[in-house]
Scaffold this motif. Structure first.
Motif, mmCIF file in Angstrom:
data_model
loop_
_atom_site.group_PDB
_atom_site.id
_atom_site.type_symbol
_atom_site.label_atom_id
_atom_site.label_comp_id
_atom_site.label_asym_id
_atom_site.label_seq_id
_atom_site.Cartn_x
_atom_site.Cartn_y
_atom_site.Cartn_z
ATOM 1 N N UNK A 89 -0.729 4.326 4.122
ATOM 2 C CA UNK A 89 -2.074 4.628 3.897
ATOM 3 C C UNK A 89 -2.841 3.313 4.052
ATOM 4 N N UNK A 90 -3.936 3.103 4.446
ATOM 5 C CA UNK A 90 -4.858 2.053 4.059
ATOM 6 C C UNK A 90 -5.692 2.680 2.940
ATOM 7 N N UNK A 91 -5.466 1.731 1.883
ATOM 8 C CA UNK A 91 -5.983 2.226 0.393
ATOM 9 C C UNK A 91 -5.320 3.458 -0.064
ATOM 10 N N UNK A 116 3.682 3.083 1.558
ATOM 11 C CA UNK A 116 3.168 1.651 1.617
ATOM 12 C C UNK A 116 1.812 1.760 1.809
ATOM 13 N N UNK A 117 1.112 0.597 1.146
ATOM 14 C CA UNK A 117 -0.321 0.497 1.283
ATOM 15 C C UNK A 117 -0.795 -0.725 2.392
ATOM 16 N N UNK A 118 -1.259 -0.432 3.467
ATOM 17 C CA UNK A 118 -1.517 -1.383 4.525
ATOM 18 C C UNK A 118 -2.965 -2.338 3.915
ATOM 19 N N UNK A 119 -3.530 -1.775 3.010
ATOM 20 C CA UNK A 119 -4.540 -2.632 2.477
ATOM 21 C C UNK A 119 -4.037 -3.667 1.544
ATOM 22 N N UNK A 173 11.447 -1.996 6.150
ATOM 23 C CA UNK A 173 10.170 -1.462 5.473
ATOM 24 C C UNK A 173 10.363 -2.112 3.698
ATOM 25 N N UNK A 174 11.793 -1.857 3.464
ATOM 26 C CA UNK A 174 11.969 -2.371 1.926
ATOM 27 C C UNK A 174 11.544 -3.744 1.749
ATOM 28 N N UNK A 175 11.552 -4.660 2.600
ATOM 29 C CA UNK A 175 11.331 -6.126 2.430
ATOM 30 C C UNK A 175 9.865 -6.294 1.902
ATOM 31 N N UNK A 176 9.210 -5.043 2.217
ATOM 32 C CA UNK A 176 7.518 -5.158 2.006
ATOM 33 C C UNK A 176 7.256 -4.437 0.585
ATOM 34 N N UNK A 177 8.076 -4.823 -0.424
ATOM 35 C CA UNK A 177 8.009 -4.173 -1.986
ATOM 36 C C UNK A 177 6.745 -4.474 -2.425
ATOM 37 N N UNK A 178 6.073 -5.418 -2.017
ATOM 38 C CA UNK A 178 4.642 -5.825 -2.820
ATOM 39 C C UNK A 178 3.631 -4.710 -2.210
ATOM 40 N N UNK A 179 3.905 -3.948 -1.486
ATOM 41 C CA UNK A 179 2.788 -3.033 -0.984
ATOM 42 C C UNK A 179 3.091 -1.549 -0.965
ATOM 43 N N UNK A 180 4.439 -1.050 -1.873
ATOM 44 C CA UNK A 180 4.971 0.034 -1.839
ATOM 45 C C UNK A 180 4.964 0.976 -3.207
ATOM 46 N N UNK A 181 4.938 2.120 -3.097
ATOM 47 C CA UNK A 181 5.230 2.965 -4.249
ATOM 48 C C UNK A 181 5.954 4.330 -4.126
ATOM 49 N N UNK A 182 5.927 5.156 -5.152
ATOM 50 C CA UNK A 182 6.535 6.503 -4.820
ATOM 51 C C UNK A 182 5.291 7.573 -5.072
ATOM 52 N N UNK A 183 5.476 8.636 -4.444
ATOM 53 C CA UNK A 183 4.465 9.555 -4.626
ATOM 54 C C UNK A 183 4.678 10.410 -5.829
#
Length: 183
Positions: A89-91, A116-119, A173-183
């Protein structure tokens, strides 16, 4: 982008409350390609709208009076999440908040979903003064339909995130850990 699978998601709300979802949109990405984009009008609880929100997205109570409530729409979205349990999602703070608050409102179980957050990715990858979805899409010549309509915004987000993945030169995608989280 083989192996890059996710579902970009976007919500529009009827009021300032996250659980007042009035439109949901998804864009399914399989192997780095857009496979499907869908949107649903959603009847928020009480079908109440604030003037400000209607000015942003143009959705009115008359548009959603006969629409399903969040649980029915979420059940359809979960059908997609069975195959691809990854949201973008963005934001994401807003959109994931919509999911969390709506699940709580309707007493529904929270699934195990990574997001993941595209923002957040844009803020890390680029040096723009503005990182709004429409601004970034303009910068990268990403086409879009009607901004602040959930299906169109979900597809814009998907296209932007694919560009961010390519720019970051990641294969997973796992390599983009700086913009991810868990629901």
């Amino acid at each position: 982008m083989r192996g890059i699978n996710f579902i970009a998601i976007d919500f529009e709300t009827a009021t300032g409350k996250r659980a007042s979802v009035c439109e949901a949109g998804i864009c399914v990405v399989r192997d780095g390609k857009i496979a499907e984009t869908r949107s649903w009008l959603v009847r928020p609880q009480g079908n109440r709208y604030s003037y400000w929100n209607m000015q942003i997205h143009g959705i009115r109570p008359s548009d959603t009076v006969d629409s399903p409530e969040f649980p029915a729409v979420w059940a359809e979205i979960c059908g997609y999440l069975k195959d691809i349990p990854v949201l973008v999602a963005h934001n994401a703070a807003f959109d994931i908040g919509c999911i969390r608050h709506s699940l709580e409102l309707y007493g529904m179980e929270k699934p195990d979903i990574t997001y993941y957050c595209s923002l957040r990715a844009a803020r890390r990858l680029y040096n723009f003064g503005c990182n709004s979805l429409d601004y970034l899409c303009d910068q990268f010549k990403i086409p879009y339909g009607q901004h602040h309509r959930a299906g169109d915004d979900a597809e814009m987000c998907a296209r932007l995130f694919l560009r961010e993945i390519e720019y970051a030169e990641v294969c997973k995608l796992e390599n983009m850990e700086y913009c991810n989280g868990k629901l």
